[in-house]
Design an enzyme around this catalytic site. Sequence first.
Site, short mmCIF file in Angstrom:
data_model
loop_
_atom_site.label_atom_id
_atom_site.label_comp_id
_atom_site.label_asym_id
_atom_site.label_seq_id
_atom_site.Cartn_x
_atom_site.Cartn_y
_atom_site.Cartn_z
CG ASP A 25 37.33 61.10 37.79
OD1 ASP A 25 37.26 62.29 37.47
OD2 ASP A 25 36.50 60.23 37.44
CG ASP A 27 31.62 64.09 37.82
OD1 ASP A 27 31.48 64.23 39.06
OD2 ASP A 27 31.52 65.03 37.03
MG LIG Z 1 35.34 60.33 35.61
#
Ligand SMILES: [Mg+2]
Length: 233
Positions: A25, A27
Amino acid sequence: MRRRRAAAGRPTAGWRSVKRAVFLDRDGTVIEEVGYLNRLDRVVFFPWSVDAIRVLNDAGLLVVIVTNQAGVARGYFDESLVRETHALIDRRLAAGRARVDAFYYCPHHPQGVVEALRQTCECRKPKPGMIHRAAQDLDIDVPGSFVVGDRWLDIEMGRAAGAQALLVRTGYGQNEERRPEDLVSADYVADNLMDAASWILRRLTPRLRSGCPERGREATEPKGRAHGSGRRQ
Ligand SMILES: [Mg+2]
Ligand SMILES: [Zn+2]
């Protein structure tokens, strides 16, 4: 889903190069979670991210970023910003001799204001569409691969794809850990991406960890999966 970098260097022999990958992932996992990332100056790496990604590169794993960017469908920013953000991430990583092999992002949202992107797609996490696409593009052995993210939807995506899934306590992770989901659990909860990378490395066979080119099967893997030629993609 949009991808910036094409697969290259596929083997021409009669066997396929199948590689393990770490799906990261973006962010809250690689860079700080700032809500909708709508300006390049809001890209802030965690202090360990470059080193952690380099460790995964050196172990012979593909590193693939998979990120929901519904801000595009919502009209908060456009796709060029997403691409510029990924180019910036590339440059920062390259300065630290680390690399992301491919970026995938989902620009859709069912309630988006940008008509072309207002849809219930197959790529928005927790659906596993981005992993399926990357697996096709890059010949990835998904059951031998890992997902690392700071939200349960990352874990859910990993489970749906059949990969191992790690939650990190950065970004939303600490809050997520306090609000367990009934049907989703992580294989490991890591303090951060470096801790996650260490855990992943401990799960690899010594042969793969050495990055040694090998045509045979992994004797210690119960499913006996063939793995890669050692060639960079
Ligand atoms: Mg995230
Ligand atoms: Zn999508």
